[in-house]
Design an enzyme around this catalytic site. Structure first.
Site, mmCIF file in Angstrom:
data_model
loop_
_atom_site.group_PDB
_atom_site.id
_atom_site.type_symbol
_atom_site.label_atom_id
_atom_site.label_comp_id
_atom_site.label_asym_id
_atom_site.label_seq_id
_atom_site.Cartn_x
_atom_site.Cartn_y
_atom_site.Cartn_z
ATOM 1 N N TYR A 108 6.999 -6.476 -6.190
ATOM 2 C CA TYR A 108 6.397 -6.037 -4.928
ATOM 3 C C TYR A 108 7.520 -5.670 -3.983
ATOM 4 C CZ TYR A 108 3.998 -6.003 -0.475
ATOM 5 O OH TYR A 108 3.513 -5.610 0.747
ATOM 6 N N GLU A 196 4.617 0.701 1.208
ATOM 7 C CA GLU A 196 4.464 -0.377 0.232
ATOM 8 C C GLU A 196 4.476 0.173 -1.180
ATOM 9 O OE1 GLU A 196 1.448 -3.976 0.423
ATOM 10 O OE2 GLU A 196 0.531 -2.273 -0.568
#
Ligand code: ADP
Ligand code: MG
Length: 385
Positions: A108, A196
């Site tokens: 992530y 993101e």
């Protein structure tokens, strides 16, 4: 402002970040054709303004152009409900068809605004992928964060430290450093409130690849980017939000049944807090801003009336620059234009409040007048119980 994954990936690519090969499609035939170009085996991904698509069936691995065609047919027009869409879900109108990547590891990585320090911060985890929300709750220590000093920017040594903590070594670690620096440059140059990549993957072949991408632009910076408005996909936005935007009103849809017209974001927050405190559920809030005229107030009121969830309306206005008689005239005009069968509770104070109050009480509308905020909140909540 949000954009789709495929648009975010184009932007990332322009900053030197590698993404899977792929194309957006608007029809099942296009899906099939792209799948054929990619060699048959590929991934068909629903493009909606929300994440959590994988678990909701919005990401399909297919093995042939024929299967891709079928995936296209079943996904176009489908309403996807994910934890991020709300119960009504979002309809799929575009599909991204991209090469199926052999994944070694999923990470992530994001850059967002940390509102406490008023700085960008970089967030990373070695356990990326579809369960990042659970990880944040159950093992927050596995999520690494670094606040970026705006004067020095993100330094390579800081990025390297982070990449090492993610378990990346050697050339991969250096690639990740470059990627993080590029991501930071992207956040700054594109005025992003969020960039993101989840998952950022290491492929079997040993490449770093942004397998998913989400970008949100800072609404206050849109005027600096002439290309942004054309990127909006209206099919993904509540039509009332679009109308409100055209009148420079900020309208936010919520889940309850009390429509709220307020002026100023601070007063809006206080109003929502108070309604919740008294057991009420706001359906939305509409901020008419500081110096609205009668027409804008009328438009605002009509927007609230069009929200099918609204059962009653609470108006909470402090007339500083805004005059209370103008608010009253706007409400009366809107109600006489479209009719307002719903009960209205009005709490107003400030400039020309007496005139405004008189106008409302003599208007023949179903209006109750509140003496102060707590009184108004109590009245509207009781009425709807
Ligand atoms: P979401 O976050 O909305 O669920 P993602 O794009 O992250 O959507 O996709 C969900 C999962 O599907 C990813 O975690 C990844 O495991 C898999 N996936 C997505 N794109 C590809 C791809 N091009 N090749 C192989 N697997 C993929
Ligand atoms: Mg994802």
């Amino acid at each position: 402002m949000n954009i789709h994954e495929y648009q975010a990936k184009e932007i990332l690519q322009s900053f030197g970040i590698q993404v899977p090969r792929g194309h957006v499609s608007l029809t099942s035939r296009q899906v099939e054709r792209t799948a054929r170009e990619l060699g048959g085996r590929c991934v068909v991904k629903a493009q909606i303004y929300a994440g959590g698509r994988g678990k909701a069936g919005g990401v399909r691995l297919v093995n042939s152009p024929e299967e891709a065609l079928e995936a296209g047919k079943s996904l176009f027009g489908k309403v996807l409900v994910t934890p991020q869409t709300g119960p009504k879900g979002l309809v799929v109108r575009r599909l991204l068809v991209e090469e199926a990547v052999e994944i070694e590891r999923e990470f992530y990585l994001s850059i967002t605004l940390d509102r406490n320090s008023s700085r960008y911060c970089i967030i990373a985890s070695a356990e990326g992928g579809m369960d990042i929300e659970e990880l944040a709750v159950n093992a927050p220590e596995k999520i690494l964060t670094l606040t970026i000093d705006p004067f020095t920017g993100l330094r390579p040594f800081q990025a390297r430290k982070l990449a090492l903590r993610l378990g990346l070594e050697g050339e991969l670690c250096e690639d990740c450093v470059k990627l993080m620096l590029n991501l930071y440059r992207c956040s700054l140059e594109k005025d992003c409130s969020l960039v993101e990549i989840n998952p950022l993957v290491v492929t079997r072949a040993g490449w770093l690849l942004a397998m998913d991408a989400k970008i949100s632009f800072d609404d206050n910076a849109i005027y600096r980017h002439l290309d942004y408005p054309a990127m909006i996909d209206c099919s993904q936005i509540d039509p009332l939000e679009i109308t409100a935007g055209a009148f420079e009103l900020s309208y936010i849809k919520l889940m309850g049944n009390i429509g709220c017209m307020v002026n100023g974001a601070g007063l809006a927050m206080a109003t929502l807090d108070m309604l919740k405190e008294y057991g009420g559920e706001p359906a939305n809030f509409l901020d008419v801003g500081g110096g609205a005229n009668k027409e804008r107030v009328a438009e605002a009121f009509k927007i609230i009336l069009q929200d099918p969830d609204v059962r009653g309306i609470f108006v909470n206005i402090f007339g500083g620059i805004m005059r209370c008689d103008v608010i009253a005239q706007g409400i009366i005009e809107a109600a006489s234009d479209v009719g307002c069968p719903l009960p209205i509770v009005v709490r107003m104070d400030g400039t020309k409040v007496e005139v405004g109050r008189k106008l409302l009480l003599e208007s023949g509308l179903n209006v109750q007048y509140a003496d102060y905020l707590g009184d108004g909140v109590e009245k509207i909540v009781k009425m709807l119980q």
